[in-house]
Design an enzyme around this catalytic site. Structure first.
Site, PDB file in Angstrom:
ATOM      1  N   GLY A  36       0.836  -1.197   0.000  1.00  0.00           N
ATOM      2  CA  GLY A  36       0.000   0.000   0.000  1.00  0.00           C
ATOM      3  C   GLY A  36       0.866   1.240   0.000  1.00  0.00           C
ATOM      4  N   GLY A  64       0.614   5.700   0.507  1.00  0.00           N
ATOM      5  CA  GLY A  64      -0.145   6.922   0.760  1.00  0.00           C
ATOM      6  C   GLY A  64       0.607   8.106   0.188  1.00  0.00           C
ATOM      7  N   PHE A  95       2.540  10.133   1.832  1.00  0.00           N
ATOM      8  CA  PHE A  95       3.857  10.293   2.448  1.00  0.00           C
ATOM      9  C   PHE A  95       4.471   8.987   2.932  1.00  0.00           C
ATOM     10  CE2 PHE A  95       1.338  14.138   3.413  1.00  0.00           C
ATOM     11  CZ  PHE A  95       1.996  14.988   2.546  1.00  0.00           C
ATOM     12  N   GLY A  96       3.645   7.954   2.986  1.00  0.00           N
ATOM     13  CA  GLY A  96       4.151   6.706   3.530  1.00  0.00           C
ATOM     14  C   GLY A  96       3.856   5.528   2.640  1.00  0.00           C
ATOM     15  N   VAL A 125       3.674   0.906   2.679  1.00  0.00           N
ATOM     16  CA  VAL A 125       3.682  -0.338   3.433  1.00  0.00           C
ATOM     17  C   VAL A 125       4.153  -1.438   2.496  1.00  0.00           C
ATOM     18  CG1 VAL A 125       2.280  -1.977   4.740  1.00  0.00           C
ATOM     19  CG2 VAL A 125       1.667   0.437   4.750  1.00  0.00           C
ATOM     20  N   LYS A 134       5.884  -0.564   7.671  1.00  0.00           N
ATOM     21  CA  LYS A 134       5.529   0.809   7.284  1.00  0.00           C
ATOM     22  C   LYS A 134       6.755   1.697   7.297  1.00  0.00           C
ATOM     23  CE  LYS A 134       1.081   1.666   8.612  1.00  0.00           C
ATOM     24  NZ  LYS A 134       0.097   2.244   9.501  1.00  0.00           N
ATOM     25  N   ARG A 178     -11.616   8.995  11.869  1.00  0.00           N
ATOM     26  CA  ARG A 178     -11.257  10.407  11.787  1.00  0.00           C
ATOM     27  C   ARG A 178      -9.915  10.608  11.088  1.00  0.00           C
ATOM     28  NH1 ARG A 178     -10.291  13.706  17.164  1.00  0.00           N
ATOM     29  NH2 ARG A 178     -11.445  11.897  17.877  1.00  0.00           N
ATOM     30  N   ASP A 189      -3.516   2.105  10.515  1.00  0.00           N
ATOM     31  CA  ASP A 189      -3.234   3.534  10.362  1.00  0.00           C
ATOM     32  C   ASP A 189      -3.961   4.417  11.346  1.00  0.00           C
ATOM     33  OD1 ASP A 189      -1.861   2.743   8.188  1.00  0.00           O
ATOM     34  OD2 ASP A 189      -3.303   3.468   6.733  1.00  0.00           O
TER      35      ASP A 189
HETATM   36  N1  ADE Z   1      -1.698  -2.995   3.350  1.00  0.00           N
HETATM   37  C1  ADE Z   1      -1.456  -2.024   4.228  1.00  0.00           C
HETATM   38  N2  ADE Z   1      -1.191  -2.536   5.423  1.00  0.00           N
HETATM   39  C2  ADE Z   1      -1.269  -3.878   5.323  1.00  0.00           C
HETATM   40  C3  ADE Z   1      -1.139  -4.977   6.234  1.00  0.00           C
HETATM   41  N3  ADE Z   1      -0.838  -4.764   7.504  1.00  0.00           N
HETATM   42  N4  ADE Z   1      -1.336  -6.217   5.773  1.00  0.00           N
HETATM   43  C4  ADE Z   1      -1.648  -6.398   4.491  1.00  0.00           C
HETATM   44  N5  ADE Z   1      -1.788  -5.437   3.585  1.00  0.00           N
HETATM   45  C5  ADE Z   1      -1.604  -4.188   4.005  1.00  0.00           C
END
Ligand code: ADE
Length: 372
Positions: free
Chosen positions: A32, A34, A36-37, A39, A61, A233, A250
């Site tokens: 994933g 975002g 600024f970040g 994963v 992350k 939020r 998150d």
């Molecule tokens: N995508 C973002 N965070 C995740 C997570 N902890 N496990 C699987 N997919 C993700």
């Protein structure tokens, strides 16, 4: 103690017991991203999860750009919040962190890997084959002895909920951890409450390769309500782990860290407009009652099987005006009436008229009791 959560988080300590050796962590594909970040998937050798088992596949992350100081600070805050809150079944829990090179911007937060990914995407992918147990009148259907569906009254449905609740409290260990977390959560948010915190868990034998049913949606609705006020939020995301457990990721992250879709740039950074209530949008007043509104939107997404809220409407001033004038989304067809009632009260214009978190279900039940 009413500092915003982001500021409270900065004051929290880091606990070195969470430090995980960087050389035992390998990073894999991106899961994933975002603003600024990001994963990524990872393998952590010898890392322990809250059950003491060795968790190997993890999610890691990190900031996208190591020169972005604000993003790094946000990530540090998130780490501290995760440490402070402790583990909980319906949260993507912390497993460890690599903080040694933090001055160079290299902070890695290791969290639980959720095998089924985003709940929203999962709903969309399982729309075909969905087993709807709600009839045209919004009542739950049940099976008769022959295995045919029958419509049942609301009363049966409430009985069903009570059963869910009983099941939950058979697990005393989990209830303890729930109570623990609630105490800390309240310290952080300064919320006073008399609520009984409920948490619903799915049958461990559930195999999610089978089609999803109304029961799954109800179960997820209950699992997510429990930790709500730190969640929506901040633009958090629900992920799906093994055994159908929904987990919020998150949460505690500052708003500025969130994703671009459905978010509008304002003076405050990126805002999840379609999840925000009127006061948040117009006056930037965020409260626990704003989160109740957001939870309503989340319920709508759940029962519409992953649709984007306010379908076909662009995020912008027109949408905000429309909501201000009193427009609300309809109860999705797949939602039992009970949840339609929840949506109505979660989206009351006056925050004081909205239910308080965790008490929302009891309240509805009580109203029903006194009415009958
Ligand atoms: N995508 C973002 N965070 C995740 C997570 N902890 N496990 C699987 N997919 C993700």
């Amino acid at each position: 103690n009413k500092l915003p959560i982001e500021e409270q988080a900065e004051l929290l300590p880091y606990d070195k017991r969470w430090e995980f050796p960087r050389n035992r962590l390998t990073l894999g594909i991106q899961l994933g991203v975002g603003c600024f970040g990001r994963v990524v998937k990872g393998e952590a050798v010898g890392i322990k999860d809250s059950d003491g088992k060795t968790a190997k596949t993890v999610a890691v992350k990190m900031v996208k750009s190591q020169t972005n100081v604000a993003a790094l600070e946000t990530l540090v805050s998130e780490l501290k919040i995760l440490i402070h809150l402790g583990s909980n079944l319906n949260v993507v829990n912390l497993l460890g962190a690599c903080t040694k090179k933090i001055t160079k911007g290299e902070l890695l937060i290791i969290v639980e890997y959720c095998r089924f990914g985003s709940l929203q995407a999962y709903l969309v992918n399982h729309r075909s084959g969905f087993i709807n147990l709600v009839d045209d009148f919004g009542n739950m259907r049940s099976y008769n002895e022959k295995g045919d569906y029958m419509s049942s009254s609301d009363d049966d449905f409430f009985e069903y909920e009570l059963k869910l609740e009983e099941n939950q409290f058979q697990s005393s260990q989990m209830t303890n951890s729930v109570e623990n977390k609630c105490q800390v959560e309240m310290e952080l948010t300064g919320v006073e409450s008399e609520q009984s915190y409920w948490q619903y868990q799915q049958d461990p034998d559930v195999n999610l390769n089978r089609p999803i049913t109304t029961h799954d949606l109800i179960s997820w609705a209950f699992q997510i309500v429990f930790h709500g006020d730190l969640a929506a939020r901040n633009g958090s995301e629900c992920l799906l782990a093994d055994d159908g457990v929904a987990k919020v990721a998150d949460f505690g992250m500052a708003r500025k860290m969130y994703y671009e879709v459905n978010h509008e740039k304002t003076g405050q950074g990126l805002m999840p407009v379609k999840w925000m209530d009127i006061e948040s949008l117009t006056d930037c007043i965020f409260s626990t009652q704003s989160d109740v509104w957001s939870y309503g939107v989340l319920l709508w997404e759940l029962f519409s099987l992953g649709k984007v809220p306010y379908p076909g409407m662009d995020v912008g001033h027109l949408l905000i005006k429309t909501i201000q004038k009193g427009y609300r989304m309809e109860k999705p067809d797949n939602a039992p009436n009970f949840f339609g009632d929840i949506l109505t009260i979660c989206w009351k214009a006056d925050p004081k008229e909205r239910p308080t978190f965790n008490a929302s279900y009891t309240k509805i039940n009580q109203e029903k009791d006194t009415a009958s």
